[in-house]
Each structure stands twice: as C-alpha cells, then as structure tokens.
Design a protein around this motif. Structure first.
Motif, short mmCIF file in Angstrom:
data_model
loop_
_atom_site.label_atom_id
_atom_site.label_comp_id
_atom_site.label_asym_id
_atom_site.label_seq_id
_atom_site.Cartn_x
_atom_site.Cartn_y
_atom_site.Cartn_z
N PHE A 175 0.91 -1.16 0.08
CA PHE A 175 -0.04 0.11 0.07
C PHE A 175 0.93 1.06 -0.06
CE2 PHE A 175 -2.35 -3.40 2.20
CZ PHE A 175 -3.66 -3.38 1.27
N GLN A 183 -1.35 -6.18 -5.95
CA GLN A 183 -1.71 -6.37 -4.43
C GLN A 183 -2.47 -7.69 -4.29
OE1 GLN A 183 -3.83 -2.91 -4.28
NE2 GLN A 183 -2.31 -1.64 -3.06
N LEU A 203 -1.44 0.77 5.80
CA LEU A 203 -2.46 0.52 4.56
C LEU A 203 -2.65 1.96 3.88
CD1 LEU A 203 -5.19 -1.32 6.74
CD2 LEU A 203 -3.51 -2.39 5.20
N GLU A 204 -1.68 2.69 4.15
CA GLU A 204 -1.50 4.06 3.46
C GLU A 204 -0.31 4.25 2.68
OE1 GLU A 204 -4.04 3.52 6.98
OE2 GLU A 204 -1.80 3.60 7.04
N CYS A 211 -5.68 3.75 1.33
CA CYS A 211 -5.93 3.04 0.01
C CYS A 211 -7.55 3.27 -0.42
CB CYS A 211 -5.44 1.67 0.03
SG CYS A 211 -5.89 0.60 -1.35
N THR A 213 -8.89 1.63 -2.65
CA THR A 213 -9.70 0.32 -3.13
C THR A 213 -9.49 -0.90 -2.07
OG1 THR A 213 -7.36 -0.10 -4.44
CG2 THR A 213 -8.64 1.20 -5.58
N LEU A 214 -9.26 -0.67 -1.08
CA LEU A 214 -9.18 -1.73 -0.04
C LEU A 214 -10.28 -2.69 0.22
CD1 LEU A 214 -7.23 -3.15 2.08
CD2 LEU A 214 -8.04 -1.37 3.56
N ASP A 215 -11.41 -1.90 0.50
CA ASP A 215 -12.74 -2.66 0.60
C ASP A 215 -12.86 -3.61 -0.80
OD1 ASP A 215 -13.05 -1.40 3.02
OD2 ASP A 215 -14.47 -0.02 2.11
N ARG A 218 -10.57 -6.52 -0.56
CA ARG A 218 -10.70 -7.53 0.58
C ARG A 218 -11.93 -8.47 -0.23
NH1 ARG A 218 -11.71 -4.49 6.06
NH2 ARG A 218 -11.83 -6.82 6.58
N THR A 228 -9.92 -11.79 5.53
CA THR A 228 -9.30 -10.46 5.84
C THR A 228 -10.02 -9.61 7.08
OG1 THR A 228 -10.19 -9.03 4.31
CG2 THR A 228 -8.30 -10.26 3.69
N THR A 230 -9.09 -6.17 9.74
CA THR A 230 -7.76 -4.82 9.99
C THR A 230 -7.86 -4.95 11.58
OG1 THR A 230 -9.91 -3.02 10.07
CG2 THR A 230 -8.57 -3.63 8.01
N LEU A 245 -3.43 -5.00 8.02
CA LEU A 245 -4.57 -6.17 7.23
C LEU A 245 -3.96 -7.32 7.97
CD1 LEU A 245 -7.14 -6.31 5.44
CD2 LEU A 245 -5.31 -6.67 3.49
#
Length: 251
Positions: A175, A183, A203-204, A211, A213-215, A218, A228, A230, A245
């Motif tokens: 990330f 990823q 996560l940054e 990020c 697009t993290l959701d 996941r 996953t 957090t 994560l």
C-alpha cells in the motif's frame, strides 16, 4: 547501477523478475528502509510469542535489523527481498543512499508526522542508522555462510513451500508503493506460504493517504478463499493510519 540476472532453476521465480524488482529499488522507485525490531513490534503489534512460536517470513525485508535482532532472541526468521541479489559491497552504499533520502523526506514533512513514539525526527534517524549498520553486518556474515537467511525474491512469486511459515509480515510495500507488485496476487502468494496469519501494513501511502480500493480488494480476496480483517495496533506516524490487514486462508 543496473542489476544483472542469471538463469533460474526450473519451477522457481525467474531471476529476471527478481532483478527487475531490485532495479526499481536501485533507481529509487521503491524505498529501501532500515527499521528496528521495536518498530516492527509497533507496526504489526507483535509479541514475543508471535516471534518465537514458529518460522517467520519478512517480505520485503529491506535493510531492516528485524531479522538479526529476532534471531538473537531465538526466533526463526527468513527475509525475502529482490535487493538480496546484490553482494554486500554493492548493497552497502545503496542502503546508505536510501537512508539519507528517507531522512531528508521525513524532515521535509516532519510537521505532518507524529514521531512521539521515537522521541523526535532526529532520534528516529538514529534508530534507522543503527538498524542499517546491524543489517549490513548480518547480511555480510549471512552472505559468507553456508545457510542463507536473506533470500532474493520478489512478490508475487516466492521460492517457498506451501505453509512453510507460521507468520508472514509484509511491511511498507503493497500500500506504500502500490505500483511495486499486484496487491491481490501478492497477498495470495503470501497466504500460500503461510500456515497462520499474514500481516500487511501500513494501509496508507507515504503521505498518509489511505488505499481507496481496500474494500474492493478485500472482497476479491474473500471470493478467492482468503479471510481479511483490519487490526488497530496503536502505531501511527500519520494521523489517518488504520493499523494492519490480517489475512488468513479459509479452512
């Protein structure tokens, strides 16, 4: 300083792939950092039990002293990074150049960062300098020894067996430098070689932007059999940091 490649045995990740990833570090497109065991503890929320209860993979290991310090405590740690293609006399000036660049970047944005856990930006730099020296000594000794604890490798392909490690750590890459590796494929590969948890953080990006697009990532991982969550571990150098994560394979 171009990185030369050599033929790779069948079935292993190609050395061309690893060399290309190493070249990204040489050219400064990915930062080579020197972090201490204490910083790893904070970044990932690690306990002594985490370190000592089975083999640990640190990928990418960079120029951190985590592995050397952990092995001194009795832990089994393998570090993987494309720059481990480089001989000690070549990696040493690279580590020092990246340390200077990291220090300059940190001081330039010091008003946006929280160095309270380290004391001050200057004390943080002293920690990294010590970590770099510990790494360089350990890397040189390892390079000359019969068993390699520093393995040249680049995500998303690793030269390890399924479930070889009990715990895998992936810090300041997926990330922080999202262009460095796919990823989703990188996480699937880390999960493949890990029997327990894979911890990924932060996560940054380097400026603290999360990020976006993290959701979605996941969700795709869930579709491919990876659970996953957090975990807030209390470490924050940026006000917006969200912890790490935690990835595990579905039974």
């Amino acid at each position: 300083m171009p990185v030369e490649s050599t033929p790779s045995p069948g079935g292993s990740p190609t050395t061309d792939q690893v060399a290309a990833a190493a070249q990204a570090v040489v050219e400064g497109r990915v930062q080579l950092t020197s972090r201490t065991l204490d910083e790893y503890r904070m970044v990932f929320g690690l306990t002594d039990e985490d370190l000592l209860s089975g083999p640990v993979l640190d990928c990418p290991g960079g120029a951190s002293s985590f592995a050397a310090e952990s092995r001194a405590l009795g832990a089994q740690v393998i570090s993987a990074d494309p720059v481990y293609l480089l001989a000690p006399h070549i990696i040493e000036p690279l580590v020092r150049d990246h340390l200077a660049a990291s220090a300059a970047f940190g001081l330039a944005i010091a008003d946006q960062l929280d160095f309270s856990w380290a004391g001050s930006p200057e004390e943080h730099l002293v920690r990294w300098q010590g970590a770099a020296e510990t790494f360089l000594r350990d890397y040189a000794a390892d390079h000359a020894g019969p068993e390699r604890h520093y393995v040249p490798a680049a995500l998303p392909r690793l030269p390890f067996a399924d479930r070889q490690f009990r715990l895998s750590l992936c810090g300041f890459l997926l990330f922080t430098f999202p262009h460095a590796a796919d990823q989703e494929e990188a996480i699937l590969e880390l999960v493949r070689v890990t029997a327990g948890d894979v911890l990924i953080g932060p996560l940054e990006d380097p400026l603290g932007a999360p990020c976006s697009t993290l959701d979605a990532l996941r969700s795709r991982l869930a579709d491919r059999g990876v659970t996953t969550t957090t975990r807030d571990i209390g470490y924050s150098i940026h006000p917006r940091q969200r912890g790490v994560l935690v990835c595990t394979r579905n039974s």
